[in-house]
Design an enzyme around this catalytic site. Structure first.
Site, short mmCIF file in Angstrom:
data_model
loop_
_atom_site.label_atom_id
_atom_site.label_comp_id
_atom_site.label_asym_id
_atom_site.label_seq_id
_atom_site.Cartn_x
_atom_site.Cartn_y
_atom_site.Cartn_z
N ARG A 111 0.84 -1.20 0.00
CA ARG A 111 0.00 0.00 0.00
C ARG A 111 0.88 1.25 0.00
O ARG A 111 0.60 2.23 -0.67
CB ARG A 111 -0.95 0.02 1.22
CG ARG A 111 -1.54 1.41 1.50
CD ARG A 111 -2.80 1.40 2.32
NE ARG A 111 -2.73 0.55 3.50
CZ ARG A 111 -2.05 0.84 4.62
NH1 ARG A 111 -1.39 1.97 4.74
NH2 ARG A 111 -2.06 -0.01 5.63
N TYR A 164 -16.40 17.03 -15.05
CA TYR A 164 -16.80 15.61 -15.15
C TYR A 164 -17.89 15.31 -14.11
O TYR A 164 -17.76 15.71 -12.94
CB TYR A 164 -15.55 14.75 -14.92
CG TYR A 164 -15.83 13.27 -14.88
CD1 TYR A 164 -16.18 12.58 -16.04
CD2 TYR A 164 -15.74 12.56 -13.69
CE1 TYR A 164 -16.44 11.22 -16.00
CE2 TYR A 164 -15.99 11.20 -13.65
CZ TYR A 164 -16.35 10.54 -14.81
OH TYR A 164 -16.60 9.20 -14.78
N ASP A 198 -7.35 18.71 -14.45
CA ASP A 198 -7.70 17.36 -14.88
C ASP A 198 -7.37 17.27 -16.37
O ASP A 198 -8.05 17.86 -17.21
CB ASP A 198 -9.20 17.10 -14.62
CG ASP A 198 -9.61 15.66 -14.95
OD1 ASP A 198 -8.96 15.03 -15.80
OD2 ASP A 198 -10.59 15.19 -14.35
N LYS A 223 -8.39 6.08 -19.13
CA LYS A 223 -8.70 6.59 -20.47
C LYS A 223 -7.49 6.46 -21.41
O LYS A 223 -7.03 5.37 -21.62
CB LYS A 223 -9.22 8.02 -20.35
CG LYS A 223 -10.22 8.24 -19.19
CD LYS A 223 -11.53 7.49 -19.37
CE LYS A 223 -12.40 7.48 -18.11
NZ LYS A 223 -12.70 8.78 -17.51
C1 LIG Z 1 -13.26 9.26 -16.31
C2 LIG Z 1 -12.89 10.58 -15.80
C3 LIG Z 1 -12.65 10.77 -14.43
C4 LIG Z 1 -12.83 9.66 -13.41
O1 LIG Z 1 -11.94 8.62 -13.60
P1 LIG Z 1 -12.27 7.09 -13.20
O2 LIG Z 1 -11.04 6.36 -13.62
O3 LIG Z 1 -13.50 6.68 -13.94
O4 LIG Z 1 -12.49 7.04 -11.73
C5 LIG Z 1 -12.27 12.03 -14.02
N1 LIG Z 1 -12.15 13.05 -14.89
C6 LIG Z 1 -12.37 12.91 -16.21
C7 LIG Z 1 -12.22 14.07 -17.12
C8 LIG Z 1 -12.76 11.66 -16.71
O5 LIG Z 1 -13.01 11.52 -18.01
#
Ligand SMILES: *Cc1c(COP(=O)(O)O)cnc(C)c1O
Length: 387
Positions: free
Chosen positions: A49, A101, A173, A198
């Site tokens: 962890r 998001y 982000d 992603k």
């Molecule tokens: C998908 C996404 C998230 C969240 O990520 P997860 O891996 O689904 O928890 C946060 N910000 C953006 C812009 C995203 O596309």
């Protein structure tokens, strides 16, 4: 010694790091615990962890690609965002964009409802609204550009400068573009967040997140919190993400080519009401995107003519496109933000954010662009005759 250009860094991630056997691809370390050399004699790692060699390799390479000092790998993108919230106390204010998001919006509003911090929600493309919000001296400003699902673009450097003036930290982000298409730390941001689920992993087979800090001390604080709360990413997911990252440069090239082809087609289709894509010269953020991004990316959204029947028809007719949330994978996905990714926002908040019922979001994959276009063409044609 510099390790080279971003494409090279991505491909070379973890290569030849095994001093024991010389394995070219880094080994995956699944052990949850590590032996001490002797009484009170710790090795580099003690418990998974807190630290894990496979996860370290991934954190280091994402930090390097974002030109930061520290890379922290978390179990999901949401836990990466939650980690940044640990910097906030009850009297602190977090300033977020009104169209962030949906999952982030849900997290922030629910934590703020419990009094963990104060929340300001503003349209960051509105300079006056932004200036007024900054005058309340937020502790952290969150930026998401291009935004989801409307691909609005905001000026990272300008917001960072204004935020610095009031002593705020800026977190960006950067999920929609990946570190190869935008580097917010170079534009003045303090923190970069990724959902590695992603583009970075790119194969839709893990969920994961990353937080990169410019400052090493801030990196240490967040590393401490990630271990304390226990949200660090798994070695197996880190291994897969390292593997996916190696092909990010070539994937992005194909994503971009296919998106350019698809946009050219959509612009001439009679079922399309409006397209949201920063690569279009009439997009309000086009010049800004050109200046602060290294590419326009493969996310786009559009409104179709008609109403809910047309939307239903489109989703019923697509064959190559999969009706699913998420984005940035090799396969083309299509989704309905209002009922899917942004369901965490009530309808009123959706309306304020500009998310309509006929808005469709597309993540363009790396299949042959002729097949991608052919599929959307037959589905869009069907909407024209739907009642
Ligand atoms: C998908 C996404 C998230 C969240 O990520 P997860 O891996 O689904 O928890 C946060 N910000 C953006 C812009 C995203 O596309």
């Amino acid at each position: 010694m510099s390790k080279g250009k971003a494409n090279t860094i991505a491909v070379q991630a973890g290569i030849n790091s095994d001093k024991h056997y010389g394995s070219v691809v880094p080994a995956m370390h699944l052990s949850s615990t590590y032996s001490l050399k002797g009484f009170n004699e710790k090795r580099e790692y003690d418990y998974s962890r807190s630290g894990n060699p496979t996860r370290t390799s991934l954190g280091d390479v994402i930090a390097e690609l974002e030109h930061g000092s520290t890379g922290i790998i978390t179990g999901t993108g949401m836990s990466a965002i939650h980690l940044v919230c640990q910097l906030l106390s009850a009297d602190d204010t977090l300033l977020i964009p009104h169209d962030c998001y949906g999952g982030s919006y849900r997290l922030f509003t629910h934590l703020a409802d419990r009094g963990l911090f104060k929340l300001l929600v503003v349209d960051q493309t509105d300079a006056n609204a932004l200036q007024q919000a900054l005058s309340e001296k937020p502790k952290i400003v969150l930026i998401e550009t291009p935004s989801n699902p409307l691909l609005r673009v905001v000026d990272i450097a300008a917001i960072c400068k204004a935020a610095k003036d009031v002593g705020a930290l800026v977190a960006v982000d950067n999920t929609f573009l990946s570190p190869l298409l935008q580097n917010p730390l170079d534009l003045g941001a303090d923190i970069v967040i990724h959902s590695t689920t992603k583009f970075i992993n790119g194969h839709s087979d893990i969920v994961g997140g990353a937080v990169v800090t410019k400052d090493a001390e801030l990196g240490e604080t967040l590393t401490w919190w990630a271990n304390c709360i226990g949200i660090t990413g798994s070695p197996f997911d880190s291994y897969l993400t390292l593997r996916g990252l190696k092909t990010l440069p070539v994937r992005l090239k194909q994503h971009q080519q296919n998106t350019d082809d698809l946009i050219a087609f959509l612009q001439n289709h009679p079922a399309i009401e409006r397209i949201h894509y920063p690569g279009l010269t009439d997009h309000p953020g086009h010049e800004l995107a050109k200046a602060q991004q290294k590419g326009f990316g493969s996310m786009l959204s559009f409104e179709i003519k008609g109403g809910v029947e047309q939307v239903k028809t489109l989703f019923a007719k697509v064959k190559l496109f999969t009706l699913a949330q998420s984005l940035g994978g090799v396969e083309s996905l299509i989704s309905h933000p209002s009922t899917m990714t942004h369901a965490g926002m009530d309808l009123e908040a959706q309306k304020v954010a500009g998310i309509s019922q006929t808005l469709i979001r597309v993540s363009v994959g790396i299949e042959d662009s002729k097949d991608i276009i052919e599929d959307l063409e037959q589905a869009l044609n069907a909407t024209l005759s739907a009642e």
